[in-house]
Write a protein that holds these residues in place. Structure first.
Motif, PDB file in Angstrom:
ATOM      1  N   GLY A 166       6.957  12.416 -10.152  1.00 34.81           N
ATOM      2  CA  GLY A 166       7.831  11.404 -10.732  1.00 34.81           C
ATOM      3  C   GLY A 166       8.892  10.897  -9.789  1.00 34.81           C
ATOM      4  O   GLY A 166       9.577   9.914 -10.093  1.00 34.81           O
ATOM      5  N   ALA A 167       9.067  11.539  -8.624  1.00 36.48           N
ATOM      6  CA  ALA A 167      10.104  11.102  -7.695  1.00 36.48           C
ATOM      7  C   ALA A 167       9.652   9.950  -6.814  1.00 36.48           C
ATOM      8  O   ALA A 167      10.477   9.288  -6.197  1.00 36.48           O
ATOM      9  N   SER A 168       8.346   9.724  -6.748  1.00 34.13           N
ATOM     10  CA  SER A 168       7.807   8.671  -5.883  1.00 34.13           C
ATOM     11  C   SER A 168       7.202   7.564  -6.737  1.00 34.13           C
ATOM     12  O   SER A 168       6.641   7.819  -7.805  1.00 34.13           O
ATOM     13  N   PRO A 169       7.282   6.310  -6.259  1.00 32.86           N
ATOM     14  CA  PRO A 169       6.667   5.210  -7.013  1.00 32.86           C
ATOM     15  C   PRO A 169       5.149   5.174  -6.899  1.00 32.86           C
ATOM     16  O   PRO A 169       4.493   4.436  -7.629  1.00 32.86           O
ATOM     17  N   VAL A 170       4.591   5.963  -5.974  1.00 37.03           N
ATOM     18  CA  VAL A 170       3.141   5.960  -5.773  1.00 37.03           C
ATOM     19  C   VAL A 170       2.439   6.376  -7.065  1.00 37.03           C
ATOM     20  O   VAL A 170       2.793   7.370  -7.690  1.00 37.03           O
ATOM     21  N   GLN A 171       1.420   5.602  -7.452  1.00 44.08           N
ATOM     22  CA  GLN A 171       0.712   5.843  -8.706  1.00 44.08           C
ATOM     23  C   GLN A 171      -0.666   6.464  -8.500  1.00 44.08           C
ATOM     24  O   GLN A 171      -1.289   6.927  -9.452  1.00 44.08           O
ATOM     25  N   THR A 172      -1.155   6.456  -7.265  1.00 39.02           N
ATOM     26  CA  THR A 172      -2.489   6.997  -6.975  1.00 39.02           C
ATOM     27  C   THR A 172      -2.401   7.890  -5.747  1.00 39.02           C
ATOM     28  O   THR A 172      -1.961   7.455  -4.679  1.00 39.02           O
ATOM     29  N   LEU A 173      -2.810   9.148  -5.904  1.00 36.33           N
ATOM     30  CA  LEU A 173      -2.744  10.129  -4.827  1.00 36.33           C
ATOM     31  C   LEU A 173      -4.151  10.649  -4.547  1.00 36.33           C
ATOM     32  O   LEU A 173      -4.852  11.079  -5.472  1.00 36.33           O
ATOM     33  N   GLY A 178       0.808  -1.217   0.000  1.00 37.45           N
ATOM     34  CA  GLY A 178       0.000   0.000   0.000  1.00 37.45           C
ATOM     35  C   GLY A 178       0.833   1.256   0.000  1.00 37.45           C
ATOM     36  O   GLY A 178       0.480   2.257  -0.643  1.00 37.45           O
ATOM     37  N   GLY A 179       1.972   1.233   0.718  1.00 41.19           N
ATOM     38  CA  GLY A 179       2.833   2.403   0.753  1.00 41.19           C
ATOM     39  C   GLY A 179       3.447   2.739  -0.588  1.00 41.19           C
ATOM     40  O   GLY A 179       3.877   3.876  -0.808  1.00 41.19           O
ATOM     41  N   LEU A 180       3.495   1.756  -1.496  1.00 39.91           N
ATOM     42  CA  LEU A 180       4.045   1.989  -2.830  1.00 39.91           C
ATOM     43  C   LEU A 180       2.971   2.233  -3.880  1.00 39.91           C
ATOM     44  O   LEU A 180       3.277   2.673  -4.989  1.00 39.91           O
ATOM     45  N   LEU A 181       1.721   1.933  -3.533  1.00 39.85           N
ATOM     46  CA  LEU A 181       0.642   2.013  -4.517  1.00 39.85           C
ATOM     47  C   LEU A 181      -0.157   3.301  -4.421  1.00 39.85           C
ATOM     48  O   LEU A 181      -0.526   3.894  -5.432  1.00 39.85           O
ATOM     49  N   SER A 182      -0.448   3.731  -3.192  1.00 38.75           N
ATOM     50  CA  SER A 182      -1.373   4.852  -3.033  1.00 38.75           C
ATOM     51  C   SER A 182      -1.060   5.618  -1.757  1.00 38.75           C
ATOM     52  O   SER A 182      -0.552   5.049  -0.792  1.00 38.75           O
ATOM     53  N   GLU A 183      -1.378   6.914  -1.790  1.00 38.47           N
ATOM     54  CA  GLU A 183      -1.276   7.757  -0.597  1.00 38.47           C
ATOM     55  C   GLU A 183      -2.577   8.509  -0.431  1.00 38.47           C
ATOM     56  O   GLU A 183      -3.177   8.979  -1.402  1.00 38.47           O
TER      57      GLU A 183
END
Length: 570
Positions: free
Chosen positions: A464-471, A123-128
């Motif tokens: 672009g600096a974070s791998p998160v794809q959904t904010l 979850g920490g890599l997918l969405s924030e």
């Protein structure tokens, strides 16, 4: 990015299947309709703590499923590979969580049962979710250094530091191992010397056991054959002068029968026994010849089978000595030669160990120095990148109604025991929300919508600096309106060009800036209240923004204003 969210029996939600698209999606609806429930459900499937209180009244369990599409090379694939969960690039990643009435929960990733902690890692890599009460990702100081390095274009220098760190730690480990080995060797030096001397005197050879065993087998066979031949020969030959052997007995019998044969020249008498006597004499002559031949052959065999008893004894002594040594040193006979070489090598290490330790200590100093040099270069580059980041973030503050705030990138040296592959310093993003206020961690000096706007500014600069794809922003427009809300909407739309963005909003300006509009509502039927959700068409979206502008009674003026907002964004 998030493509599907399915929620079943969570608080007011009986069943919702929501499809999401790239770009910016606005989520609107009346207060209490269930927007926060939707975000809480997403948090649960991403690993948030769960209690039985989330289960809808009358239901036995709550179920949430989320599907994500990931770009090739996303760090999530590394975690899934560690867990032996097969996911191919281009295939969806499906997370599922079930919470039961006793407060327990179960989790799955692509239908493989996993611990909830794995959902949290993924979850920490997918969405924030950035909101009024819960902020993660940028709030975690542990992520700030990585974000600074990526946004500042320092990836190459970061890799050089990591490589130097690996060499330094490898040298450190080699020295530690060598010192341990030296200490161990020192404790067993006396025994090693005794064992090496003993085995050295024995001088075991490779494959010697098989050769000795074969030689022993041959010698023992020769000995048995020699004994048998000697026994046979002794039966044919007289043991002493007074004994009569078979040869002598045949000769005596032959002489006795010769007396029955008439002398030469005398006329033969007609005697029927004379013919039998002649046959007997002929048989005795043949037996004598055969016996003489047998004696000759046996005599030759005695010579050929004559064993060397000393050689057999030596062979057996050698074989037994090797086997005794193998038992003593807990190895095989064939392993003795290799063991002797190992003992000699260890003794050599003792003799040359001090020199080797000096070499390793020097290598450790050199690799440590090389790491420090690379880390210092990276730290200097970080200071420059931090200054650029401060300037870029602050430039976004005024339009977001944060003109009094100040943003800082703080770089502090780490104690040596905390140096790592990322360098010798740590990075923390600090904020002074008001003049005269000392800077502090962004999560402690700002709150609510102010904090969400700050994080929006950071995200714009760090795109672009974070791998998160959904904010996801929850009520980022709280406490602002007019031009500030419009600026927020414009920036959310701009940010959605590089990342999937969702925003729960009460601002018509923000909602009008979205690419997609999801309306959250509620309905009461049979005494039960249920949350609903619908992706709005163009006309329905116009009506919703007009309602947000006018309140309960939608006027033509509100519709016209809503149309102007939508046209302006288009």
């Amino acid at each position: 990015m998030l493509t599907l969210l399915s929620i079943q029996d969570v608080v007011l939600i009986e069943k919702l299947d929501l499809v999401f698209h790239p770009g910016f999606t606005a989520l609107t609806g009346e207060t209490g309709a269930g927007k926060s429930i939707l975000l809480d459900s997403l948090g649960l499937v991403l690993g948030d703590r769960a209690t039985s209180g989330v289960i809808r009244a009358g239901a036995s369990e709550a179920r949430i499923t989320a599907s994500f599409d990931l770009p090739e090379g996303h760090p999530t694939f590394d975690i899934l590979s560690e867990q032996d969960i097969p996911v191919e690039a281009g295939e969806p990643l499906i997370l599922r969580r079930v919470i039961t009435s006793d407060g327990r929960s179960r989790a799955w990733v692509n239908d493989q049962s996993v611990a909830v902690t794995l959902l949290r890692r993924l979850g920490g890599l997918l969405s924030e979710i950035q909101g009024q009460h819960a902020q993660i990702g940028l709030m975690e100081a542990g992520t700030h250094r990585d974000l600074l390095d990526v946004s500042g274009g320092l990836t190459g220098q970061r890799e050089a530091v990591a490589s130097a760190y690996g060499l330094w730690k490898a040298a450190e480990a080699a020295l530690h191992t060598a010192r341990q080995n030296m200490a161990e060797l020192g404790r067993e030096e006396e025994w090693l010397r005794h064992a090496a001397d003993e085995l050295g005197q024995l001088a075991p050879q490779a494959d010697e056991e098989a050769l000795l065993a074969q030689q022993r087998h041959v010698l023992q066979g020769n000995e048995r054959r020699g004994e048998a031949v000697a026994a046979a020969l002794s039966d044919l030959l007289p043991r002493d002068r007074r004994s009569t052997g078979p040869s002598q007995a045949i000769r005596s019998a032959s002489r006795a029968l010769q007396r029955l044969v008439p002398p030469a020249g005398e006329p033969e008498q007609s005697d029927p026994m004379q013919a039998v006597t002649g046959e007997a004499l002929a048989a005795l002559d043949a037996a004598g010849l055969a016996l003489a031949e047998a004696e000759e052959l046996l005599s030759r065999l005695v010579v050929e089978c004559e064993a060397d008893p000393r050689l057999l004894e030596q062979t057996e002594e050698r074989l037994f000595a090797l086997r005794t040594a193998a038992r003593k040193y807990n190895t095989t006979v064939d392993g003795l030669a290799e063991l002797l070489e190992q003992y000699r090598e260890r003794l050599s290490l003792i003799e040359t160990g001090s020199f080797r330790l000096e070499e390793l200590e020097q290598h450790l100093l050199e690799t440590r120095s090389a790491y420090i040099q690379e880390a210092e270069r990276l730290s200097a580059a970080r200071k420059l990148a931090g200054a650029r980041l401060e300037k870029s973030v602050v430039s976004e503050f005024r339009p977001l109604h944060l003109e009094k705030a100040r943003f800082f990138v703080s770089l502090e040296p780490l104690p040596e025991e905390s140096w790592n592959a990322g360098g010798t310093d740590q990075c923390v993003f600090l904020l002074a929300a008001n003049p005269g206020q000392p800077p502090g961690p962004i999560g402690k000096v700002a709150s609510g919508g102010e904090l969400s706007r700050l994080l929006l500014a950071l995200r714009l600069v760090l795109a672009g600096a974070s791998p998160v794809q959904t904010l996801i922003f929850d009520e980022i427009d709280a406490g602002v309106g007019g031009a500030t809300a419009a600026a927020i909407g414009e920036r959310l739309h701009r940010l959605a060009g590089s990342i999937q963005v969702m925003a729960v909003t009460h601002s018509p300006q923000v909602a009008a800036a979205a690419d997609h509009h999801l309306h959250i509502g509620k309905m009461t039927s049979g005494g039960a209240t249920r949350t609903t959700a619908a992706l709005l068409s163009s006309e329905a979206r116009l009506e919703e923004i007009a309602r947000m502008l006018a309140g309960d009674t939608v006027t033509e003026e509100a519709r016209a204003a809503a149309r102007r907002l939508l046209n302006h964004q288009g």
